[in-house]
Design a protein around this motif. Structure first.
Motif, PDB file in Angstrom:
ATOM      1  N   TYR A 327     -65.252 -56.478 -76.189  1.00 54.85           N
ATOM      2  CA  TYR A 327     -64.356 -55.217 -75.882  1.00 54.85           C
ATOM      3  C   TYR A 327     -64.261 -54.993 -77.253  1.00 54.85           C
ATOM      4  CZ  TYR A 327     -59.761 -57.423 -76.763  1.00 54.85           C
ATOM      5  OH  TYR A 327     -58.714 -57.612 -77.173  1.00 54.85           O
ATOM      6  N   MET A 328     -64.706 -56.152 -78.551  1.00 56.58           N
ATOM      7  CA  MET A 328     -63.966 -55.993 -79.378  1.00 56.58           C
ATOM      8  C   MET A 328     -64.906 -55.666 -80.718  1.00 56.58           C
ATOM      9  SD  MET A 328     -61.276 -59.756 -79.536  1.00 56.58           S
ATOM     10  CE  MET A 328     -60.435 -60.229 -79.847  1.00 56.58           C
ATOM     11  N   GLY A 340     -68.224 -51.635 -73.960  1.00 53.46           N
ATOM     12  CA  GLY A 340     -67.335 -50.947 -74.497  1.00 53.46           C
ATOM     13  C   GLY A 340     -65.825 -50.337 -73.370  1.00 53.46           C
ATOM     14  N   THR A 341     -66.299 -50.340 -71.838  1.00 52.51           N
ATOM     15  CA  THR A 341     -66.193 -50.106 -70.753  1.00 52.51           C
ATOM     16  C   THR A 341     -64.972 -51.231 -70.543  1.00 52.51           C
ATOM     17  OG1 THR A 341     -68.255 -48.916 -70.030  1.00 52.51           O
ATOM     18  CG2 THR A 341     -66.604 -48.264 -68.815  1.00 52.51           C
ATOM     19  N   VAL A 342     -63.976 -50.837 -70.780  1.00 51.72           N
ATOM     20  CA  VAL A 342     -63.063 -51.545 -69.851  1.00 51.72           C
ATOM     21  C   VAL A 342     -62.739 -51.686 -68.222  1.00 51.72           C
ATOM     22  CG1 VAL A 342     -60.907 -52.945 -69.967  1.00 51.72           C
ATOM     23  CG2 VAL A 342     -62.496 -52.491 -72.278  1.00 51.72           C
ATOM     24  N   PHE A 345     -57.679 -53.979 -67.136  1.00 56.74           N
ATOM     25  CA  PHE A 345     -57.503 -53.482 -68.361  1.00 56.74           C
ATOM     26  C   PHE A 345     -56.563 -55.013 -68.821  1.00 56.74           C
ATOM     27  CE2 PHE A 345     -57.429 -49.514 -65.715  1.00 56.74           C
ATOM     28  CZ  PHE A 345     -58.671 -49.420 -66.072  1.00 56.74           C
ATOM     29  N   ARG A 348     -58.860 -57.355 -70.364  1.00 60.04           N
ATOM     30  CA  ARG A 348     -60.048 -56.383 -70.909  1.00 60.04           C
ATOM     31  C   ARG A 348     -61.365 -57.282 -70.816  1.00 60.04           C
ATOM     32  NH1 ARG A 348     -55.766 -56.550 -76.232  1.00 60.04           N
ATOM     33  NH2 ARG A 348     -54.317 -55.209 -75.137  1.00 60.04           N
ATOM     34  N   MET A 377     -59.546 -59.543 -62.952  1.00 57.27           N
ATOM     35  CA  MET A 377     -58.274 -59.918 -62.112  1.00 57.27           C
ATOM     36  C   MET A 377     -57.068 -61.076 -62.302  1.00 57.27           C
ATOM     37  SD  MET A 377     -60.193 -58.653 -58.742  1.00 57.27           S
ATOM     38  CE  MET A 377     -58.943 -58.566 -57.214  1.00 57.27           C
TER      39      MET A 377
ATOM     40  N   ARG B  35     -57.219 -45.321 -70.220  1.00 55.41           N
ATOM     41  CA  ARG B  35     -57.742 -46.230 -70.318  1.00 55.41           C
ATOM     42  C   ARG B  35     -58.821 -45.819 -68.713  1.00 55.41           C
ATOM     43  NH1 ARG B  35     -53.318 -51.056 -69.146  1.00 55.41           N
ATOM     44  NH2 ARG B  35     -52.746 -50.446 -67.401  1.00 55.41           N
ATOM     45  N   MET B  85     -59.647 -47.969 -73.862  1.00 53.68           N
ATOM     46  CA  MET B  85     -58.607 -48.650 -73.829  1.00 53.68           C
ATOM     47  C   MET B  85     -58.050 -48.970 -75.128  1.00 53.68           C
ATOM     48  SD  MET B  85     -57.383 -51.352 -71.932  1.00 53.68           S
ATOM     49  CE  MET B  85     -56.347 -52.524 -72.137  1.00 53.68           C
ATOM     50  N   THR B 109     -60.380 -49.066 -77.374  1.00 53.53           N
ATOM     51  CA  THR B 109     -62.443 -49.359 -77.113  1.00 53.53           C
ATOM     52  C   THR B 109     -62.613 -48.739 -76.412  1.00 53.53           C
ATOM     53  OG1 THR B 109     -62.117 -51.884 -77.303  1.00 53.53           O
ATOM     54  CG2 THR B 109     -63.309 -50.621 -75.806  1.00 53.53           C
ATOM     55  N   THR B 110     -63.539 -47.824 -76.219  1.00 53.61           N
ATOM     56  CA  THR B 110     -64.710 -46.759 -75.811  1.00 53.61           C
ATOM     57  C   THR B 110     -65.854 -47.221 -75.120  1.00 53.61           C
ATOM     58  OG1 THR B 110     -65.581 -45.568 -77.040  1.00 53.61           O
ATOM     59  CG2 THR B 110     -63.135 -45.104 -76.914  1.00 53.61           C
ATOM     60  N   PRO B 111     -66.579 -46.569 -73.908  1.00 52.82           N
ATOM     61  CA  PRO B 111     -67.392 -46.496 -74.519  1.00 52.82           C
ATOM     62  C   PRO B 111     -68.461 -45.559 -75.227  1.00 52.82           C
ATOM     63  CG  PRO B 111     -66.904 -45.997 -72.533  1.00 52.82           C
ATOM     64  CD  PRO B 111     -66.091 -45.718 -73.420  1.00 52.82           C
ATOM     65  N   ARG B 114     -65.647 -48.597 -80.614  1.00 49.83           N
ATOM     66  CA  ARG B 114     -64.238 -48.320 -80.825  1.00 49.83           C
ATOM     67  C   ARG B 114     -63.517 -47.453 -81.999  1.00 49.83           C
ATOM     68  NH1 ARG B 114     -61.235 -53.446 -81.395  1.00 49.83           N
ATOM     69  NH2 ARG B 114     -61.247 -54.410 -83.041  1.00 49.83           N
TER      70      ARG B 114
END
Lengths: 400, 468
Positions: A327-328, A340-342, A345, A348, A377, B35, B85, B109-111, B114
């Motif tokens: 995600y980073m 990039g699809t979290v 949450f 992450r 989870m 999110r 998010m 963060t998005t699809p 960032r």
């Protein structure tokens, strides 16, 4: 242990297993414990660990300001690390698979027969009778953990008995992370059960374990007594930690035996090797133990040459907090929006990571497997937001 | 990628969307970051009716309400980004001081990649969640089939999945009855509801269908002490807290309801002052937090009240964000009248007030706003609540800054009281005493008219609310 530490450190780097050198601090809370520190430092030095240092209470509180009152002194252990236990075993399994091993899950060994025992002209191979039918093997290595003594008995031995020793742990919210940036250990050998506080590789803080001998080898339930004990200890050790939310609690079973040492026995005639009674030090020792086992097997004539075409260790996805996660990573997301699809949450975890885990060489068999591969989870909401979404993704793969 | 906006709203539930609609209508550039794949928040998966009563003066189902609020924000000109998010605060680079461009910066963060979002003000609307089993430290086996209401409703109403056939619901609050309705819709019978309180807390309107239609037995003064079943839930063990007697209740599903905790990760990451009772960021009557330019609304600050009350926080915060931005950049053409106090003491205090500057900081949590707190909350009077209240919101009142949302002070009680004799005192002096026509009930917010505070001395010490 020392060899295992070196081997695993190197392997973790190659395979991308998350490791963090956090260091540890043994904390003395009684005069007796304080007096024991010098001896422990000497012992460490004799074992080649020369960086350990006895420190006073001021330094203890400087290193871990959140500790409760009453610490008298400490011993630093700068080399201590934390590692991801799930990624490590998964990397071993993935590599074994890549080298041509077969992995049969849900397969229980119920009996052992020597081929040819029935009067036929077998060549002395061993037949393992399992719930999924017979398996023939020229050599058998028994690394059956909590069940290793039972398998050893199937081979006719009465050498040791595994007594499952339950250890319960509490895992605290990541927001507790700043409270413990290193492992806080009790002084070993002190009276009364000591528990440790440790950062986890996922950014949480862990408190435990308890130690309680059980009979049931499958009983990984947690208990009221265990929780009460841990809360009591935690309030004394680090009161601020107990004001944070618990995000998980679990229990593990160590394979304790009546012997102090690991149970490693080779039976050349029977072409059988047992690696049993491996307790909580097993992960660190695992690769050294494997090396030792390979040497024993070579001496016994199993291994005659080393293949030249062994594949490289697998490159495992990083689920540790100290390293960049998808995600980073801009470049990763640019190449594949799923990263990039979290979807989880709290932890992450991205859709890309879930998809990759489901398509991996050893895919998860259930939600727990998916959780351990991705951290999905595992966080503070425990599925309040994402549970349905993640179960749905698993079900779609299973259904297809 | 960098985005610049006047106001970033984190969370697209009722409070965030309503704030966004109001702020965009006032001419500001507003960016909502949510999110989830769809905006709307918790009402998206709550199909029963009753949404919109106080804010829209009508009632509709949760999903309809969620869509309506999202559309209103969009129509007002707000940008709403979903699957976005917010992962943390980036170091702000705003060169032109408080309230300027880049005063606050968020990592997202998005699809599509960032984002770094620079905003002059931030409205946190991240909501609340239910404490799961782990946080309640219920021991036993750890099979699947143990859920929260949020997860249950996600499974049943958004993913059309199934649960078991016999459920035990932990809690007997309004949300617990909502869980029982969802279970029924999924073909699962609620065999027992447990509450540690002496009575089932619920709105009369809910307990009637609850008891009559759902026929759910409720065990009061009872707690779940263990979950049994290795591969699937087989039973729970419950204890009567009066007698200590334990019994086993066969079931295949356990739903933990209520036990609210705000989603406060961003608030804590910003070092905002945190209320030790609710774990929410401390806000004053303008819904400002301890960090200038950061506001907090909805169930993040009062976990939890109903969706329409959360939405009205969003409406309330609009003029205060406008006032903050106008004050922060006096050169701006927009002028916003300072709201006049209606039922709070109006006398101004010198800024940076000398006396106990009323910071109900994180206190024992040690993650209080520190130096910022004094500045932002200087001149505000702390509000405190005595047992059986666990928290009070807002945590401070700023004289001259107008009434709190809906002219109400919100409190959360741990015990039931049939008759609510509310006493308000300051510096040992009783300033109001009133019997309110509704009971004090655990599991839902207790609302006190803020007019009871009007006799407070604006230069005095903390205001204490208790039950007489």
């Amino acid at each position: 242990m020392r060899r295992g530490y070196e081997l695993l450190g190197g392997y973790a780097e190659r395979a991308g297993i998350p490791v963090e050198r956090t260091g540890a601090l043994l904390v003395a809370w009684t005069g007796e414990e304080l007096a024991a520190l010098d001896g422990l430092a000497d012992k460490a030095a004799r074992n080649g660990c020369r960086e350990c240092e006895v420190v006073g209470a001021d330094e203890v509180y400087r290193q871990v300001p959140a500790l409760g009152p009453g610490a008298l002194g400490g011993l630093t252990v700068p080399g201590e690390s934390i590692i991801c236990p799930w990624t490590t075993t998964l990397a071993f399994a993935t590599e074994a698979l890549a080298r041509g091993a077969a992995v049969l899950l849900n397969t229980r060994v119920d009996g052992v027969r020597r081929d040819g025992d029935g009067g036929g002209d077998g060549d002395g191979e061993t037949v393992l009778l399992t719930n999924r039918g017979p398996l023939r093997a020229r050599w058998v290595v028994n690394a059956a953990g909590l069940g290793s003594d039972a398998v050893d008995r199937l081979f006719g031995h009465e050498r040791y008995t595994v007594t499952p020793r339950r250890g319960e742990l509490l895992v605290f919210d990541k927001m507790a992370g700043p409270l413990a940036n290193r492992i806080v250990l009790p002084v070993p050998g002190s009276r009364g059960k000591g528990v440790l506080i440790s950062p986890t590789i996922y950014g949480n803080v862990m408190l435990g374990p308890t130690a309680e001998d059980l009979r049931d080898r499958a009983d990984t339930s947690t208990s009221e007594e265990g929780f009460a004990f841990l809360v009591d200890k935690g309030l004394a050790l680090m009161p601020a930690l107990m004001r944070e939310e618990v995000t998980a609690s679990y229990a593990g079973l160590r394979a304790a035996t009546e012997h102090g040492d690991y149970q490693v026995h080779l039976d050349t005639a029977r072409r059988y090797l047992v690696l049993g009674g491996i307790r909580s030090t097993g992960l660190t020792a695992s690769m050294a133990l494997a090396e030792h086992a390979a040497e024993l097997l070579a001496e016994a004539g199993l291994l005659t040459s080393v293949r030249g075409d062994v594949p490289e260790p697998p490159r495992m996805p990083n689920i540790g907090e100290a390293f960049p996660r998808p995600y980073m990573c801009d470049d990763l997301i640019a190449g594949d929006p799923a990263y990039g699809t979290v979807v989880c949450f709290c932890e992450r975890v991205t859709a890309g990571e879930i998809r990759d885990a489901l398509a991996s060489p050893l895919p998860p068999a259930d939600l727990d497997g998916l959780r351990r591969r991705t951290r999905a989870m595992m966080g503070r909401c425990q599925g309040f937001f994402c549970g349905a979404e993640i179960a749905g993704r698993l079900a779609r793969v299973e259904g297809s | 990628m960098r985005l610049t906006t006047d106001v970033a709203v984190v969370g697209g539930g009722p409070s965030g969307l309503t704030a966004a609609a109001g702020l965009a209508a006032a001419g500001l550039r507003v960016l909502v970051l949510d999110r989830e794949r769809e905006a709307g928040g918790i009402p998206r998966h709550s199909p029963h009716t009753g949404y919109g009563l106080r804010d829209l003066r009508t009632v509709m189902t949760g999903p309809a309400y969620a869509r309506l609020l999202a559309n209103r924000a969009l129509e007002a000109g707000a940008r709403v980004r979903t699957s976005a998010m917010v992962t943390g605060w980036a170091s702000a680079t705003g060169g032109d001081g408080a309230g300027g461009e880049g005063a606050h910066a968020l990592d997202v963060t998005t699809p599509e990649g960032r984002l770094r979002v620079d905003a002059r003000a931030v409205v946190l609307a991240t909501g609340a969640r239910e404490r799961p089993r782990a946080a309640r430290m219920v021991p036993g086996d750890r099979p699947p089939g143990v859920l929260t209401t949020g997860q249950l409703q996600n499974v049943v109403h958004l993913h059309h999945g199934s649960v078991g056939t016999r459920a035990v619901v932990v809690g007997a609050e309004p949300v617990s009855w909502s869980a029982a309705l969802t279970l029924r819709a999924a073909g699962c019978r609620t065999v027992l509801m447990t509450t540690e309180h002496a009575r089932a807390e619920s709105y009369a309107a809910f307990s009637v269908p609850g008891r009559a239609v759902l026929r759910v037995p409720v065990a009061t003064v009872t707690r779940v002490v263990r979950i049994n079943g290795r591969d699937a839930v087989e039973s729970v063990e419950v204890e009567d807290l009066r007698t200590g007697e334990r019994r086993t209740v066969p079931c295949d599903t356990v739903v933990f309801t209520g036990g609210w905790i705000p989603d406060n990760e961003l608030a804590r990451a910003a070092g905002l002052a945190i209320d030790p009772g609710s774990r929410s960021p401390v806000v004053d009557n303008t819904l400002a937090t301890s960090r200038p330019g950061v506001f907090a609304v909805g169930n993040l600050v009062h976990p939890v009240d109903t969706a329409d009350v959360a939405a009205l926080d969003g409406r309330h915060v609009v003029r205060h964000v406008l006032a903050y931005l106008a004050a922060a950049s006096p050169a701006a053409s927009r002028t916003v009248d300072r709201p006049a106090g209606r039922d709070l003491p109006d006398a101004a205090r010198p800024s940076g007030g000398a006396t106990s500057s009323g910071t109900r900081t994180g206190g024992e949590h040690g993650d209080a706003g520190g130096g910022e707190t004094g500045g932002m909350f200087a001149g505000a009077i702390p509000l405190r609540a005595e047992a059986p209240f666990r928290w009070v919101s807002p945590g401070l009142v700023r004289p001259g800054a107008g009434a709190p949302p809906r002219h109400r002070i919100l409190l959360w009680a741990d015990e039931h009281r049939a008759v609510a004799r509310v006493v308000v005192a300051q510096d040992g002096r009783e300033i109001a005493r009133r019997v309110l026509p509704w009971p004090v009930s655990p599991g839902r917010v207790f609302r006190v008219p803020s007019s009871l505070l009007s006799g407070a001395d604006p230069r005095g010490g903390p205001i204490v609310i208790s039950l007489g």
